[in-house]
Write a protein that holds these residues in place. Structure first.
Motif, PDB file in Angstrom:
ATOM      1  N   ASP A 132       0.826  -1.219   0.000  1.00 38.21           N
ATOM      2  CA  ASP A 132       0.000   0.000   0.000  1.00 38.21           C
ATOM      3  C   ASP A 132       0.855   1.261   0.000  1.00 38.21           C
ATOM      4  OD1 ASP A 132       0.993  -0.132   2.567  1.00 38.21           O
ATOM      5  OD2 ASP A 132      -0.962  -0.246   3.553  1.00 38.21           O
ATOM      6  N   ASP A 133       2.167   1.102  -0.139  1.00 38.76           N
ATOM      7  CA  ASP A 133       3.121   2.228  -0.167  1.00 38.76           C
ATOM      8  C   ASP A 133       3.087   3.050   1.119  1.00 38.76           C
ATOM      9  OD1 ASP A 133       4.007   1.578  -2.750  1.00 38.76           O
ATOM     10  OD2 ASP A 133       2.398   2.738  -3.685  1.00 38.76           O
ATOM     11  N   LYS A 134       2.659   2.416   2.217  1.00 36.94           N
ATOM     12  CA  LYS A 134       2.545   3.157   3.473  1.00 36.94           C
ATOM     13  C   LYS A 134       3.750   2.981   4.378  1.00 36.94           C
ATOM     14  CE  LYS A 134      -0.328   3.978   7.541  1.00 36.94           C
ATOM     15  NZ  LYS A 134      -1.605   3.682   8.258  1.00 36.94           N
ATOM     16  N   TYR A 135       4.247   1.746   4.512  1.00 35.20           N
ATOM     17  CA  TYR A 135       5.317   1.493   5.470  1.00 35.20           C
ATOM     18  C   TYR A 135       6.596   1.053   4.762  1.00 35.20           C
ATOM     19  CZ  TYR A 135       1.898   1.668   9.274  1.00 35.20           C
ATOM     20  OH  TYR A 135       0.932   2.072  10.157  1.00 35.20           O
ATOM     21  N   LEU A 136       7.687   1.706   5.144  1.00 30.16           N
ATOM     22  CA  LEU A 136       9.015   1.314   4.687  1.00 30.16           C
ATOM     23  C   LEU A 136       9.734   0.677   5.865  1.00 30.16           C
ATOM     24  CD1 LEU A 136      11.006   1.577   2.205  1.00 30.16           C
ATOM     25  CD2 LEU A 136      12.029   3.474   3.471  1.00 30.16           C
ATOM     26  N   TYR A 137      10.207  -0.549   5.673  1.00 32.10           N
ATOM     27  CA  TYR A 137      10.936  -1.258   6.717  1.00 32.10           C
ATOM     28  C   TYR A 137      12.430  -1.163   6.424  1.00 32.10           C
ATOM     29  CZ  TYR A 137       6.402  -2.873   8.220  1.00 32.10           C
ATOM     30  OH  TYR A 137       5.101  -2.909   8.679  1.00 32.10           O
ATOM     31  N   VAL A 138      13.200  -0.793   7.426  1.00 25.93           N
ATOM     32  CA  VAL A 138      14.630  -0.512   7.253  1.00 25.93           C
ATOM     33  C   VAL A 138      15.419  -1.401   8.214  1.00 25.93           C
ATOM     34  CG1 VAL A 138      16.428   1.238   7.404  1.00 25.93           C
ATOM     35  CG2 VAL A 138      14.153   1.863   6.551  1.00 25.93           C
ATOM     36  N   ALA A 139      16.235  -2.294   7.650  1.00 21.51           N
ATOM     37  CA  ALA A 139      17.068  -3.191   8.455  1.00 21.51           C
ATOM     38  C   ALA A 139      18.361  -2.499   8.842  1.00 21.51           C
ATOM     39  CB  ALA A 139      17.360  -4.468   7.666  1.00 21.51           C
ATOM     40  N   CYS A 140      18.552  -2.305  10.133  1.00 24.56           N
ATOM     41  CA  CYS A 140      19.788  -1.712  10.663  1.00 24.56           C
ATOM     42  C   CYS A 140      20.625  -2.859  11.219  1.00 24.56           C
ATOM     43  CB  CYS A 140      19.460  -0.683  11.743  1.00 24.56           C
ATOM     44  SG  CYS A 140      18.418   0.672  11.159  1.00 24.56           S
ATOM     45  N   TRP A 141      21.397  -3.469  10.336  1.00 22.86           N
ATOM     46  CA  TRP A 141      22.098  -4.718  10.636  1.00 22.86           C
ATOM     47  C   TRP A 141      23.124  -4.541  11.748  1.00 22.86           C
ATOM     48  CZ3 TRP A 141      27.105  -6.790   8.953  1.00 22.86           C
ATOM     49  CH2 TRP A 141      27.198  -8.183   9.039  1.00 22.86           C
ATOM     50  N   GLY A 142      23.744  -3.383  11.831  1.00 16.82           N
ATOM     51  CA  GLY A 142      24.736  -3.140  12.872  1.00 16.82           C
ATOM     52  C   GLY A 142      24.110  -2.918  14.235  1.00 16.82           C
ATOM     53  N   LEU A 143      23.072  -2.089  14.281  1.00 19.96           N
ATOM     54  CA  LEU A 143      22.416  -1.762  15.541  1.00 19.96           C
ATOM     55  C   LEU A 143      21.621  -2.937  16.112  1.00 19.96           C
ATOM     56  CD1 LEU A 143      21.023   1.842  14.889  1.00 19.96           C
ATOM     57  CD2 LEU A 143      23.036   1.203  16.241  1.00 19.96           C
ATOM     58  N   GLY A 144      21.186  -3.851  15.239  1.00 22.49           N
ATOM     59  CA  GLY A 144      20.283  -4.907  15.682  1.00 22.49           C
ATOM     60  C   GLY A 144      18.863  -4.383  15.816  1.00 22.49           C
ATOM     61  N   GLU A 145      18.444  -3.598  14.826  1.00 23.09           N
ATOM     62  CA  GLU A 145      17.103  -2.996  14.866  1.00 23.09           C
ATOM     63  C   GLU A 145      16.423  -3.086  13.504  1.00 23.09           C
ATOM     64  OE1 GLU A 145      18.345   0.444  18.167  1.00 23.09           O
ATOM     65  OE2 GLU A 145      17.690   1.042  16.165  1.00 23.09           O
ATOM     66  N   MET A 146      15.122  -3.309  13.532  1.00 21.40           N
ATOM     67  CA  MET A 146      14.289  -3.181  12.341  1.00 21.40           C
ATOM     68  C   MET A 146      13.365  -1.997  12.577  1.00 21.40           C
ATOM     69  SD  MET A 146      13.549  -4.330   9.297  1.00 21.40           S
ATOM     70  CE  MET A 146      14.123  -6.031   9.202  1.00 21.40           C
ATOM     71  N   HIS A 147      13.466  -0.977  11.704  1.00 23.38           N
ATOM     72  CA  HIS A 147      12.652   0.227  11.847  1.00 23.38           C
ATOM     73  C   HIS A 147      11.468   0.169  10.891  1.00 23.38           C
ATOM     74  CE1 HIS A 147      16.067   2.975  13.578  1.00 23.38           C
ATOM     75  NE2 HIS A 147      16.024   1.796  14.154  1.00 23.38           N
ATOM     76  N   GLN A 148      10.356   0.694  11.357  1.00 23.11           N
ATOM     77  CA  GLN A 148       9.159   0.841  10.530  1.00 23.11           C
ATOM     78  C   GLN A 148       8.861   2.331  10.393  1.00 23.11           C
ATOM     79  OE1 GLN A 148       5.245   0.496  12.340  1.00 23.11           O
ATOM     80  NE2 GLN A 148       4.650  -1.057  10.827  1.00 23.11           N
ATOM     81  N   TYR A 149       8.866   2.830   9.144  1.00 22.00           N
ATOM     82  CA  TYR A 149       8.572   4.241   8.890  1.00 22.00           C
ATOM     83  C   TYR A 149       7.266   4.370   8.126  1.00 22.00           C
ATOM     84  CZ  TYR A 149      13.389   5.215  10.204  1.00 22.00           C
ATOM     85  OH  TYR A 149      14.574   5.315  10.898  1.00 22.00           O
ATOM     86  N   ASP A 150       6.441   5.314   8.548  1.00 23.47           N
ATOM     87  CA  ASP A 150       5.257   5.682   7.771  1.00 23.47           C
ATOM     88  C   ASP A 150       5.721   6.634   6.677  1.00 23.47           C
ATOM     89  OD1 ASP A 150       2.902   6.814   6.725  1.00 23.47           O
ATOM     90  OD2 ASP A 150       1.865   6.670   8.655  1.00 23.47           O
ATOM     91  N   VAL A 151       5.610   6.180   5.432  1.00 21.75           N
ATOM     92  CA  VAL A 151       6.061   6.989   4.299  1.00 21.75           C
ATOM     93  C   VAL A 151       4.875   7.391   3.418  1.00 21.75           C
ATOM     94  CG1 VAL A 151       8.435   6.142   4.257  1.00 21.75           C
ATOM     95  CG2 VAL A 151       6.661   4.872   3.013  1.00 21.75           C
ATOM     96  N   SER A 152       3.718   7.546   4.044  1.00 14.84           N
ATOM     97  CA  SER A 152       2.542   8.020   3.306  1.00 14.84           C
ATOM     98  C   SER A 152       2.868   9.326   2.599  1.00 14.84           C
ATOM     99  CB  SER A 152       1.357   8.214   4.260  1.00 14.84           C
ATOM    100  OG  SER A 152       1.037   7.015   4.919  1.00 14.84           O
ATOM    101  N   ASP A 153       3.645  10.172   3.270  1.00 15.61           N
ATOM    102  CA  ASP A 153       4.259  11.333   2.633  1.00 15.61           C
ATOM    103  C   ASP A 153       5.721  10.959   2.399  1.00 15.61           C
ATOM    104  OD1 ASP A 153       5.506  13.674   1.886  1.00 15.61           O
ATOM    105  OD2 ASP A 153       4.728  14.884   3.547  1.00 15.61           O
ATOM    106  N   PRO A 154       6.073  10.580   1.174  1.00 14.64           N
ATOM    107  CA  PRO A 154       7.424  10.042   0.936  1.00 14.64           C
ATOM    108  C   PRO A 154       8.544  11.030   1.185  1.00 14.64           C
ATOM    109  CG  PRO A 154       6.267  10.408  -1.142  1.00 14.64           C
ATOM    110  CD  PRO A 154       5.257  10.598  -0.051  1.00 14.64           C
ATOM    111  N   MET A 155       8.224  12.317   1.230  1.00 13.48           N
ATOM    112  CA  MET A 155       9.261  13.312   1.493  1.00 13.48           C
ATOM    113  C   MET A 155       9.420  13.599   2.981  1.00 13.48           C
ATOM    114  SD  MET A 155      10.128  13.569  -1.543  1.00 13.48           S
ATOM    115  CE  MET A 155      11.519  14.618  -1.174  1.00 13.48           C
TER     116      MET A 155
END
Length: 465
Positions: A332-355
């Motif tokens: 749905d182009d709403k959530y971008l998941y970002v793997a932070c391999w060094g930190l040991g974190e998976m981030h979830q960003y709301d990108v409904s507004d991609p900017m």
């Protein structure tokens, strides 16, 4: 051949989100030292099944030293394009390249529990027909299977630039190189496209001597890894514009365009900024004049850490960099998941507004000098790496290995392959304590594909309603 389109093909991303949920996941198993053969694990992801979260079948290849990495389907929703001559293909075969051997396996998964090797393409054929080596990313297009490579010709893969070649989606014969005019492109990594708008975007990692033996610290600190993204006229096979993200933005990796083809924007993940160790996400878009633009829209800071707790490679920095190594965008182009391999974190960003992305959730598991355990108390080696999202956006799966030699540099005391899943529901973004896959001893895990398609496989030909 089917007499009607495969039911897992969907005209729009919107319709794909309504498809039946996946019952199986297909996951790479790789031997980091080449002592075992690599393979594909079939994982039961049906929570109603007695074997939920277990490997229920394996396809083990006969050769050793392939190092499986990325892989993809022979056909997907792009087959519904008006340009295609292959509308009645099945999503039946997985195209699995060995990134070290340049050998390619075609695996028939029509019956996941009886998956088997259908065909093997030897590296000599890849070299002879393309002049490329180290096949990497697979995308199914309307007219064939596109394969990106990380190496050119010659033993070390530096005899000419890497690029993309195309395979026939029925016979799996290699047809030839994609590029007619590559412009500035001299390194390669990921690529993806917008079919109706007739453009493709590609990115850069490094050449084989810069990654096969591990990260080359001198090259990183002198900004010699890839830092550009390239825009192509898809049908003319011509590079029409290159954007340099800045030489300090080292290793521009995953390309994730919006799934709705009416939109002309997407995202690119950058592993590290050499001026401050930040990880970042750039949003790219086409402006009103038809020119492509890119802007950094997400930054992720490093975490200070005592040098005694860091691997040799990082001791001088006194910090853990995020190391953004994979990203994935929900249908749905709403959530971008970002793997932070060094930190040991998976981030979830709301990108409904991609900017203007907004951090919406975060999960911690693994990580350099942290080693956060899974909620079930079991260990998670390395950090979150290859991420895949279910079509309905409710389940986010990931594994932990980046690339064998890099694993050993950044996590010298870790070993093992794990696959986990997080739910995205009314309780937010959180790890599922009941889903945890531990891969066989001596094998690590990398990319995941989901039965019926997923969010980094299909490209759609028609706009959402």
């Amino acid at each position: 051949m089917n007499l009607r389109p495969d039911p897992t093909f969907h005209p729009t991303a919107q319709l794909a989100m309504q498809a039946p949920v996946e019952n199986y996941a297909f996951t790479v198993m790789l031997s980091p030292d080449g002592e075992q053969s690599d393979g594909i694990a079939v994982v039961d992801v049906n929570p109603k099944s007695d074997s939920y979260g277990q490997i229920v079948h394996k396809v083990i290849v006969p050769h050793k030293g392939d190092e499986f990495h990325h892989f993809g389907w022979n056909a997907c929703s792009s087959s519904l394009s008006p340009l295609t001559g292959h509308a009645f293909l099945e999503r039946r075969y997985l195209i699995v390249p060995g990134i070290r051997s340049s050998r390619i396996y075609i695996i028939d998964v029509k019956d996941p529990l009886k998956a088997k090797i259908h065909k093997t393409i030897e590296p000599e054929e890849v070299f002879a027909k393309t002049g490329y080596s180290r096949p990497h990313t697979i995308h199914c297009g309307p007219e064939g299977i596109y394969v990106s490579t990380l190496g050119g010709g010659g033993e070390d893969g530096t005899d000419g630039p890497p690029g993309i070649f195309i395979m026939d989606c029925e016979t799996f014969e290699i047809i030839g190189r994609y590029e007619m005019d590559r412009g500035e492109q001299d390194k390669h990594y990921d690529f993806w496209w917008n079919l109706p708008q007739d453009y493709m975007v590609s990115s850069e990692w490094g050449l084989p001597p810069q990654f096969e033996g591990g990260i080359v610290a001198e090259d990183l600190l002198s900004n010699k890894y890839g830092h550009k993204i390239h825009f192509w006229d898809l049908r003319a096979r011509k590079n029409i514009q290159t954007i340099d993200l800045g030489e300090n933005h080292q290793m521009a990796l995953e390309i994730r365009p919006a799934h709705d083809p009416a939109k002309a924007y997407g995202f690119c993940g950058v592993v590290v900024d050499t001026t401050n160790l930040q990880g970042s996400i750039f949003t790219w878009w086409r402006d009103d004049d038809g020119k492509w633009q890119a802007r950094k829209t997400i930054t992720i800071d490093p975490r200070p850490e005592d040098a005694d707790n860091l691997p040799e490679l990082l001791k001088g920095f006194g910090a853990v960099p995020p190391l953004v190594t994979d990203i994935d965008l929900s249908l749905d182009d709403k959530y971008l998941y970002v793997a932070c391999w060094g930190l040991g974190e998976m981030h979830q960003y709301d990108v409904s507004d991609p900017m203007n992305p907004v951090l919406a959730g975060k999960v911690e598991v693994g990580g350099i000098a942290r080693g956060a355990a899974h909620p079930n108390g079991k260990p998670f080696a390395y950090g979150p790496q290859m991420v895949e999202i279910s079509r309905d956006g409710k389940r986010v799966y990931w594994t932990n290995s980046l690339y064998s030699t890099w694993d050993d540099q950044f996590y010298p005391d870790d070993e093992g392959g794990q696959m986990v899943m997080a739910n995205n529901d009314e309780n937010g973004f959180h790890l599922d304590k009941d889903f945890y896959v531990d891969f066989p001893e001596g094998l690590r895990s990398h990319q995941i594909r989901l039965e019926g398609g997923d969010c980094s496989t299909d490209s759609f030909c028609y706009p959402n309603v």
